[in-house]
Design a protein around this motif. Sequence first.
Motif, PDB file in Angstrom:
ATOM      1  N   LYS A 168      -3.343   3.128   7.407  1.00 11.62           N
ATOM      2  CA  LYS A 168      -4.307   3.193   7.172  1.00 11.62           C
ATOM      3  C   LYS A 168      -5.553   1.949   5.901  1.00 11.62           C
ATOM      4  N   TYR A 169      -4.844   2.588   5.023  1.00  5.63           N
ATOM      5  CA  TYR A 169      -5.168   1.560   3.606  1.00  5.63           C
ATOM      6  C   TYR A 169      -5.393   0.247   3.400  1.00  5.63           C
ATOM      7  N   ALA A 170      -4.076  -0.117   3.909  1.00  3.76           N
ATOM      8  CA  ALA A 170      -4.230  -2.031   4.644  1.00  3.76           C
ATOM      9  C   ALA A 170      -5.308  -1.728   6.009  1.00  3.76           C
ATOM     10  N   TRP A 171      -5.165  -1.665   6.627  1.00  2.01           N
ATOM     11  CA  TRP A 171      -6.310  -1.472   7.586  1.00  2.01           C
ATOM     12  C   TRP A 171      -7.895  -1.887   6.865  1.00  2.01           C
ATOM     13  N   ARG A 172      -7.927  -0.511   6.220  1.00  2.00           N
ATOM     14  CA  ARG A 172      -9.771  -0.668   5.464  1.00  2.00           C
ATOM     15  C   ARG A 172      -9.602  -1.803   4.963  1.00  2.00           C
ATOM     16  N   ASN A 173      -9.119  -1.936   4.003  1.00  2.00           N
ATOM     17  CA  ASN A 173      -8.930  -3.188   3.538  1.00  2.00           C
ATOM     18  C   ASN A 173      -9.595  -4.623   4.211  1.00  2.00           C
ATOM     19  N   LYS A 233      -0.443   7.042   5.747  1.00  2.00           N
ATOM     20  CA  LYS A 233      -1.533   6.045   4.734  1.00  2.00           C
ATOM     21  C   LYS A 233      -1.226   4.823   4.176  1.00  2.00           C
ATOM     22  N   ALA A 234      -0.281   4.130   4.548  1.00  2.00           N
ATOM     23  CA  ALA A 234      -0.044   3.074   3.938  1.00  2.00           C
ATOM     24  C   ALA A 234      -0.545   1.850   4.862  1.00  2.00           C
ATOM     25  N   ASN A 236     -12.597  -4.689   5.922  1.00  2.00           N
ATOM     26  CA  ASN A 236     -13.936  -4.490   4.951  1.00  2.00           C
ATOM     27  C   ASN A 236     -13.418  -6.167   4.246  1.00  2.00           C
ATOM     28  N   TYR A 277       1.309  -1.402  -0.050  1.00  2.00           N
ATOM     29  CA  TYR A 277       0.238  -0.345  -0.455  1.00  2.00           C
ATOM     30  C   TYR A 277       1.356   1.661  -0.133  1.00  2.00           C
TER      31      TYR A 277
END
Length: 401
Positions: free
Chosen positions: A46-51, A43-44, A54, A31
Amino acid sequence: MKEMFTLLLILGLATSLGAWPAFDEFNVFDYGASGVGRTDDSKAFKYAWRNACNAETHSAKVIVPEEGTFLLKPLMFHGPCKPQFIHFIISGTIVASGSPKTWDGLDSSQWIAFKNVTGLNMYGSGLLEGHGIHWWNQSCRYHPDREDCTKLAPTVLKFISCNGGTLSNIYIVNSPQTHVLISDSKGFNVDNVMIQSPQDSPNTDGIHIHSSHIIKITNSIIGSGDDCISIGDYSSNIDISNIECGPGHGISIGSLGKDGRIVLVENVHIRDSTFKGTTNGARIKTWQVGRGNIRHVIFENLVFDSVDNPIIIDQNYCDVRGACKEKKSGVKISDVTYKNIYGTSSSSVAITLNCSRSVPCSGISMENINLASVTPGKFLLANCINVQGTEVGVNPGSCLN
């Protein structure tokens, strides 16, 4: 050809049903994390956690690789998540900014926080470095004359409303303030963690428990500038064992009842632990103006090595120590057991039970306690005020008889 046809058939069925095979590993390098320790990788993460949160899978993994050092700004990882379990695996090093200015306009009480995540498991062989020295250097406790002194500094790890979670095999150092906070959570286990900060670092509790239930902390080494472990309000069924505490202020229930708050802490078992060079050992501390109860507490199988106050209850805590006017209020402390406790005291008073005249401590039991001075031949004292209870085989004594 037959194998290829079978694979295409499976993929075709998955596509038609809208359910591709679940992807369950989320590596922060994928990410955009640099892993060099000098550029912001928030940000990396944050995006890894988001995916991961979900993901349509039973169990998801956020991977922080061993070969990286990751600089993070303050982050809050929110749930609830779709997977039943999320594994946050830290094999590398995560570092905080050394500058308090990074928190300008943000919540200065946190660095990395998880909220409303069920089944969270954080573990690995990695390191969390809080770089707290710049916060300590402007702490109001040590620098009250500074106009920009700070009363509130970040906690390295916060777990807020995280039920059924674990924290294990992690090394946490130099938090600006508390290292680990467990708040409003149920069924959370901490095992085999190492926490270290200097003895003079202000307010750097190792682990603080607040408004949480069914909490276990085991097999850990904690040294800090404040309590190794502290237990706050509205907490129950706490099991603490096999802790090496020191330096620090010991393992404490409290302080509780500030500003007249109602207190309820019960069913606490602290056992099989050692304290080396700490200012306190087994401590309960409440504000005079508080109300409510602390009850059903056991301190058992403890060893003290050069501890200032091995056993202490202070039910008369107030803003100005030594100048507390007697109050008719107080937190009721009852059914507290001290059993199989040994070691040395570095002060002349090894046992202090300072309880309220209006709300005395009751049901205090002391059994098989042997404390000696670190100075050979020096006589030790036990001082008990407004306490109802029994003692058997207690040295120094007598205190309750």
